[in-house]
Design a protein around this motif. Structure first.
Motif, PDB file in Angstrom:
ATOM      1  N   ASN A 168       0.859  -1.178   0.000  1.00  0.00           N
ATOM      2  CA  ASN A 168       0.000   0.000   0.000  1.00  0.00           C
ATOM      3  C   ASN A 168       0.895   1.227   0.000  1.00  0.00           C
ATOM      4  OD1 ASN A 168      -2.609  -1.370   0.230  1.00  0.00           O
ATOM      5  ND2 ASN A 168      -1.944  -1.900   2.304  1.00  0.00           N
ATOM      6  N   VAL A 169       0.422   2.302  -0.591  1.00  0.00           N
ATOM      7  CA  VAL A 169       1.283   3.462  -0.819  1.00  0.00           C
ATOM      8  C   VAL A 169       0.685   4.707  -0.176  1.00  0.00           C
ATOM      9  CG1 VAL A 169       2.323   4.959  -2.560  1.00  0.00           C
ATOM     10  CG2 VAL A 169       2.169   2.493  -2.966  1.00  0.00           C
ATOM     11  N   ASN A 183       1.751   4.501  -9.486  1.00  0.00           N
ATOM     12  CA  ASN A 183       0.482   3.814  -9.718  1.00  0.00           C
ATOM     13  C   ASN A 183       0.242   3.566 -11.200  1.00  0.00           C
ATOM     14  OD1 ASN A 183      -2.055   2.764  -8.627  1.00  0.00           O
ATOM     15  ND2 ASN A 183      -3.013   4.498  -9.668  1.00  0.00           N
ATOM     16  N   ILE A 190      -0.160  -2.365  -6.264  1.00  0.00           N
ATOM     17  CA  ILE A 190      -0.600  -1.438  -5.219  1.00  0.00           C
ATOM     18  C   ILE A 190      -2.008  -1.793  -4.780  1.00  0.00           C
ATOM     19  CG2 ILE A 190      -1.094   0.987  -4.673  1.00  0.00           C
ATOM     20  CD1 ILE A 190       1.023   1.788  -6.704  1.00  0.00           C
ATOM     21  N   VAL A 193      -4.025   3.489  -2.210  1.00  0.00           N
ATOM     22  CA  VAL A 193      -3.121   4.628  -2.150  1.00  0.00           C
ATOM     23  C   VAL A 193      -3.770   5.752  -1.350  1.00  0.00           C
ATOM     24  CG1 VAL A 193      -3.950   5.537  -4.368  1.00  0.00           C
ATOM     25  CG2 VAL A 193      -1.704   6.223  -3.518  1.00  0.00           C
TER      26      VAL A 193
END
Length: 460
Positions: A168-169, A183, A190, A193
């Motif tokens: 996860n970002v 992304n 991912i 976000v």
């Protein structure tokens, strides 16, 4: 294309790790090509740090922390260890230094002529000093290989090198620009976000909306607050009347010329101060009658606070991606409505916000990036935007504009909050981020946000 995994080398942490995180931080580095189209060209050293979770739990994806400013992730880990503590209670958190952003990550994109890098873009700077800086940098790097797109490629390579299938970002400020590019090029890896203070990519800080829309939002906020709406039913009209009067006939106050430009400059900066914001409608009403005494009291003493890092990584991205496209058509639906002509003409970037990009970018040798590297694709990645109501660095409307790129996006505005929401409300925003990453489709628990104080209107 097939991207090879790159060898990870353990490395001593180049920062002092906070005692509270002792024993849970591991550092490393990878070597990546400076230019991925030149297989045998120069390489770049990218440092990273992994904060292991307090409680080990199976099946949880790590969190990538994408730092803003000039991109020194490890500096943030050193300066703000409390953020790492909150995010790493159950999840590993990975901090990465963007290429060129630190003296320990070779090469270093800074020069001794400008201890604060952005001084080189000051309109009054000595061009000879800029040239000396440029020459010293070009001797050790390709200046056009250190932007947001290249930083995103490095992040993808860090993921591959560490053998991470999915993460996860979280990105903040300029880090949101890099996170969006990541992304685009690596979105399948991912899970979700979070973009805290949306900057760049779709937003255009050079457009008129950047200075006008926050004024529109203040007018709407007053209209929605019964006590403000009742006391100042002609707030918008008074703003136009005061600006028009000063445009036609500027005043001299304490030796300073005050036209619609100076008038709106001070009003706009007062938007970003919790104790001044609620005084603006009253000051505008009196200004419309020719009395600028209350307006004089709107001077924001904190308007030009905060330092700047020495590296040129963020300026290079501005020069290559944003500034050359400042004349692109429109910015969606922003500003959301037209204000009086004297307000629109007078609302400008302030002196400390305005750098001389038109001279700085060519002096440094920055060129426009390939349009393919800034392409914005429609994304199915679940996205959460955090916006601070007092944030003039990355105003809320930039989150609203960018949210249109995601099929699933939510925006949470934090009342009376400055830039970098997570730093301002670590526990509240931190819990929200972690819960969102656990299950991005669950309803958000906004209780802690709803408890925050709101604008206190001064009515007389």
């Amino acid at each position: 294309m097939t991207i090879p995994q790159r060898a990870v080398a353990p490395a001593p942490c180049p920062i002092e790790v906070a005692p509270a995180l002792g024993g849970r931080v591991q550092c490393g580095k990878i070597e990546v090509p400076e230019d991925r189209e030149r297989a045998n060209g120069r390489t770049v050293t990218v440092h990273f740090a992994i904060v292991q979770p307090e409680q080990l739990a199976a099946g949880r994806a790590p969190i990538l922390f994408v730092m803003g400013g000039n991109g020194a992730g490890l500096k943030n880990l050193q300066r703000q260890p409390g953020l790492a503590q909150i995010l790493s209670r159950k999840d590993a958190v990975i901090y990465v230094d963007h290429r060129g952003s630190t003296p320990w990550g070779k090469p270093d994109m800074s020069c001794p002529e400008f201890p604060e890098g952005m001084e080189a873009a000051d309109p009054k700077v000595d061009p000879a000093k800029v040239e000396t800086c440029r020459k010293s940098l070009t001797e050790r790097m390709d200046l056009n290989a250190y932007g947001a797109y290249e930083a995103a490629q490095d992040l993808r390579d860090v993921r591959l090198a560490l053998g991470i299938d999915r993460w996860n970002v979280y990105g903040v400020s300029y880090g949101t620009t890099i996170a969006q590019r990541l992304n685009v090029i690596d979105g399948k890896a991912i899970g979700a976000v979070v973009l805290d203070g949306m900057s760049g990519m779709e937003s255009n800080a050079f457009g008129k909306a950047f200075v006008v829309q926050p004024l529109v939002e203040l007018i709407d906020e007053c209209s929605a607050a019964p006590e403000c709406a009742a006391a100042f039913p002609r707030f918008e009209a008074n703003l136009g009347k005061a600006a028009s009067s000063l445009e036609r006939r500027p005043r001299v106050i304490e030796g300073r010329k005050v036209s619609n430009v100076e008038f709106l400059d001070q009003v706009r900066l007062a938007l970003a101060h919790p104790d001044l914001r609620g005084k603006i409608p009253l000051a505008v009403e009196r200004a419309a009658k020719g009395d600028l005494l209350a307006w004089q009291g709107l001077a924001n003493p904190e308007a030009n606070s905060g330092g700047k890092d020495p590296a040129f990584t963020w300026p290079s991205s501005v020069c290559r991606d944003e500034f050359p496209r400042m004349d692109r058509p429109g910015t969606g639906a922003f500003p959301t409505r037209k204000l009086a002509p004297a307000v629109v003409s007078g609302a400008r970037m302030t002196a400390f916000e305005s750098y001389d990009w038109a001279r700085f970018c060519p002096r440094m040798g920055f060129s426009m990036s390939d349009p393919a590297t800034i392409a914005v694709a429609r994304s199915d990645t679940p996205a959460l935007f955090l916006a601070g109501q007092l944030d003039l660095v990355t105003p809320r409307f930039q989150s609203e504009e960018t949210a249109g790129n995601f099929t699933t996006a939510r925006i949470v505005e934090f009342p009376l909050t400055f830039h970098f929401v997570l730093l301002n409300h670590s526990e509240c925003a931190g819990r929200m981020i972690v819960k969102f990453f656990e299950n991005p489709v669950d309803p958000l628990d906004r209780a802690c946000v709803d408890e925050l104080p709101e604008t206190r209107w001064v009515l007389k």
